[in-house]
Write a protein that holds these residues in place. Structure first.
Motif, PDB file in Angstrom:
ATOM      1  N   TYR A 150       0.828  -1.194   0.000  1.00 50.50           N
ATOM      2  CA  TYR A 150       0.000   0.000   0.000  1.00 50.50           C
ATOM      3  C   TYR A 150       0.871   1.257   0.000  1.00 50.50           C
ATOM      4  N   VAL A 151       0.451   2.240  -0.790  1.00 45.29           N
ATOM      5  CA  VAL A 151       1.185   3.494  -0.890  1.00 45.29           C
ATOM      6  C   VAL A 151       0.281   4.623  -0.403  1.00 45.29           C
ATOM      7  N   PRO A 152       0.674   5.351   0.651  1.00 45.84           N
ATOM      8  CA  PRO A 152      -0.120   6.502   1.100  1.00 45.84           C
ATOM      9  C   PRO A 152       0.126   7.694   0.180  1.00 45.84           C
ATOM     10  N   ASP A 153      -0.832   7.981  -0.695  1.00 49.37           N
ATOM     11  CA  ASP A 153      -0.629   9.022  -1.701  1.00 49.37           C
ATOM     12  C   ASP A 153      -1.980   9.581  -2.128  1.00 49.37           C
ATOM     13  N   ASP A 154      -2.571  10.447  -1.300  1.00 47.02           N
ATOM     14  CA  ASP A 154      -3.869  11.049  -1.611  1.00 47.02           C
ATOM     15  C   ASP A 154      -4.868   9.977  -2.040  1.00 47.02           C
ATOM     16  N   SER A 155      -4.942   8.904  -1.260  1.00 44.31           N
ATOM     17  CA  SER A 155      -5.732   7.750  -1.664  1.00 44.31           C
ATOM     18  C   SER A 155      -7.234   8.038  -1.693  1.00 44.31           C
ATOM     19  N   ALA A 156      -7.717   8.859  -0.780  1.00 42.08           N
ATOM     20  CA  ALA A 156      -9.138   9.200  -0.795  1.00 42.08           C
ATOM     21  C   ALA A 156      -9.493   9.959  -2.074  1.00 42.08           C
ATOM     22  N   ASP A 157      -8.603  10.844  -2.509  1.00 47.48           N
ATOM     23  CA  ASP A 157      -8.841  11.579  -3.750  1.00 47.48           C
ATOM     24  C   ASP A 157      -8.748  10.642  -4.948  1.00 47.48           C
ATOM     25  N   HIS A 158      -7.835   9.685  -4.892  1.00 47.60           N
ATOM     26  CA  HIS A 158      -7.732   8.701  -5.975  1.00 47.60           C
ATOM     27  C   HIS A 158      -9.029   7.903  -6.091  1.00 47.60           C
ATOM     28  N   ALA A 159      -9.578   7.480  -4.968  1.00 47.36           N
ATOM     29  CA  ALA A 159     -10.844   6.741  -4.990  1.00 47.36           C
ATOM     30  C   ALA A 159     -11.959   7.595  -5.577  1.00 47.36           C
ATOM     31  N   ARG A 160     -11.988   8.858  -5.205  1.00 46.29           N
ATOM     32  CA  ARG A 160     -13.022   9.757  -5.723  1.00 46.29           C
ATOM     33  C   ARG A 160     -12.926   9.878  -7.242  1.00 46.29           C
ATOM     34  N   ARG A 179     -17.349   5.377   2.512  1.00 45.23           N
ATOM     35  CA  ARG A 179     -16.326   4.541   3.162  1.00 45.23           C
ATOM     36  C   ARG A 179     -14.940   4.904   2.657  1.00 45.23           C
ATOM     37  N   LEU A 180     -14.844   5.148   1.349  1.00 46.78           N
ATOM     38  CA  LEU A 180     -13.536   5.406   0.753  1.00 46.78           C
ATOM     39  C   LEU A 180     -12.974   6.781   1.116  1.00 46.78           C
ATOM     40  N   ARG A 181     -13.779   7.617   1.741  1.00 46.91           N
ATOM     41  CA  ARG A 181     -13.230   8.871   2.253  1.00 46.91           C
ATOM     42  C   ARG A 181     -12.213   8.621   3.361  1.00 46.91           C
ATOM     43  N   LEU A 182     -12.260   7.412   3.958  1.00 44.30           N
ATOM     44  CA  LEU A 182     -11.328   7.055   5.027  1.00 44.30           C
ATOM     45  C   LEU A 182     -10.056   6.404   4.482  1.00 44.30           C
ATOM     46  N   ALA A 183      -9.934   6.290   3.172  1.00 49.52           N
ATOM     47  CA  ALA A 183      -8.752   5.645   2.587  1.00 49.52           C
ATOM     48  C   ALA A 183      -7.521   6.525   2.785  1.00 49.52           C
ATOM     49  N   PHE A 184      -6.433   5.913   3.246  1.00 48.42           N
ATOM     50  CA  PHE A 184      -5.190   6.670   3.401  1.00 48.42           C
ATOM     51  C   PHE A 184      -4.027   6.037   2.644  1.00 48.42           C
ATOM     52  N   ALA A 185      -4.261   4.869   2.023  1.00 52.93           N
ATOM     53  CA  ALA A 185      -3.230   4.232   1.200  1.00 52.93           C
ATOM     54  C   ALA A 185      -3.930   3.330   0.197  1.00 52.93           C
ATOM     55  N   LEU A 214      -6.676   0.835   1.667  1.00 54.73           N
ATOM     56  CA  LEU A 214      -6.558   0.576   3.102  1.00 54.73           C
ATOM     57  C   LEU A 214      -7.170   1.763   3.830  1.00 54.73           C
ATOM     58  N   LEU A 215      -8.165   1.474   4.699  1.00 56.39           N
ATOM     59  CA  LEU A 215      -8.889   2.533   5.390  1.00 56.39           C
ATOM     60  C   LEU A 215      -8.302   2.793   6.769  1.00 56.39           C
ATOM     61  N   LEU A 216      -8.688   3.922   7.347  1.00 57.23           N
ATOM     62  CA  LEU A 216      -8.161   4.315   8.656  1.00 57.23           C
ATOM     63  C   LEU A 216      -8.543   3.334   9.754  1.00 57.23           C
ATOM     64  N   ASP A 217      -9.661   2.623   9.572  1.00 59.04           N
ATOM     65  CA  ASP A 217     -10.079   1.665  10.593  1.00 59.04           C
ATOM     66  C   ASP A 217      -9.420   0.296  10.413  1.00 59.04           C
ATOM     67  N   GLY A 218      -8.494   0.185   9.450  1.00 56.74           N
ATOM     68  CA  GLY A 218      -7.782  -1.066   9.221  1.00 56.74           C
ATOM     69  C   GLY A 218      -8.434  -1.999   8.225  1.00 56.74           C
ATOM     70  N   SER A 219      -9.630  -1.669   7.758  1.00 62.55           N
ATOM     71  CA  SER A 219     -10.307  -2.517   6.778  1.00 62.55           C
ATOM     72  C   SER A 219      -9.811  -2.210   5.364  1.00 62.55           C
ATOM     73  N   GLU A 220     -10.172  -3.079   4.427  1.00 60.39           N
ATOM     74  CA  GLU A 220      -9.757  -2.931   3.044  1.00 60.39           C
ATOM     75  C   GLU A 220     -10.979  -2.922   2.129  1.00 60.39           C
ATOM     76  N   VAL A 221     -10.928  -2.129   1.095  1.00 62.52           N
ATOM     77  CA  VAL A 221     -12.002  -2.047   0.108  1.00 62.52           C
ATOM     78  C   VAL A 221     -11.364  -2.061  -1.274  1.00 62.52           C
ATOM     79  N   SER A 222     -11.953  -2.810  -2.198  1.00 63.44           N
ATOM     80  CA  SER A 222     -11.459  -2.855  -3.570  1.00 63.44           C
ATOM     81  C   SER A 222     -12.503  -2.309  -4.536  1.00 63.44           C
TER      82      SER A 222
END
Length: 258
Positions: A150-160, A179-185, A214-222
């Motif tokens: 996982y790479v932390p790189d504006d991941s929430a914006d990437h999901a958007r 949910r993906l607003r919580l993505a950090f990597a 990878l979300l802030l709560d430790g969960s994963e979403v694809s």
């Protein structure tokens, strides 16, 4: 500072140049909002060809557009211009990073060269090895992917941005977006890529990507993104699905399986 080679009108202003650049790009909606806002302060620009490839079936060029902004800083955009297939239409795409433009160029399908007859309805052109394989021969269990990093790189914006460019009506809805607003990597994996025949005797490119977050709560979403050119005019189209099976069924429904 302006480059006349990129300007149909030598007196075109930088503002007009930017409007023209954004207007012709198929993926201008995918540029980060912050980049578009900075472009609004551009005072001058320079455009230069950076690399090119020309063959019987594919013409592509990458241009670098550099802008001098009001705060004294500079900003560059990388434009991929390509002509592939028999229609001879030039298409344009814009990227913030050179690496992204080169990756997009490497994904371009090699279209049918001018003068080559279309594939007959009953099968391939005699003597031609088109390299196609039907989508339904994909293994049920794909080759195991390497461990994800996982790479932390504006991941929430990437999901958007991934969700924003999806054109399918059954794309993930508001609950997934929240949910993906919580993505950090995140991590991107190419799960499939192939050119296949489609209705009308044309060739279309299909690519499947898994965007893993990878979300802030430790969960994963694809998110499963299908990129293809199985459109009436051959343009590039993106569709996004919540699971791999649905994404693969969408590809199969658009391909003409022999």
């Amino acid at each position: 500072m302006n480059d006349p080679q990129d300007l149909p009108d030598p007196y075109e202003t930088t503002e007009t140049h930017i409007e023209r650049l954004l207007g012709r790009a198929l993926n201008s909606f995918d540029l980060p909002d912050s980049t578009v806002e900075r472009l609004g302060t551009a005072l001058a620009h320079s455009s230069t060809p950076h690399s090119s490839h020309h063959s019987a079936s594919l013409h592509r060029t990458i241009h670098r557009h550099t802008y001098l902004l009001a705060d004294g800083s500079t900003l560059s955009l990388w434009e991929l211009a390509h002509v592939a297939g028999r229609d001879g239409t030039e298409r344009h795409e814009l990227y913030v990073r050179e690496a992204d433009a080169r990756l997009a160029a490497s994904r371009l399908p090699y279209g049918t060269p001018p003068g080559r007859p279309a594939e007959p309805a009953g099968g391939r052109i005699p003597g031609e090895d088109d390299g196609f394989e039907p989508l339904d021969v994909l293994p049920d269990r794909p080759v195991p992917a390497p461990p994800r990093t996982y790479v932390p790189d504006d991941s929430a914006d990437h999901a958007r941005r991934v969700l924003r460019r999806a054109e399918n009506a059954d794309r993930p809805g508001g609950a997934v977006a929240r949910r993906l607003r919580l993505a950090f990597a995140h991590h991107i994996t190419q799960a499939f890529g192939r050119r296949c025949p489609v209705e009308g005797g044309r060739e279309a490119g299909f690519t499947l990507y898994e965007h893993q977050f990878l979300l802030l709560d430790g969960s994963e979403v694809s998110l499963w993104e299908v990129e293809h050119t199985a459109t009436p005019d051959g343009r590039h189209m993106c569709e996004v699905y919540e699971d791999e099976d649905t994404a693969r069924r969408a590809m199969e429904s658009r391909a003409r399986v022999r």
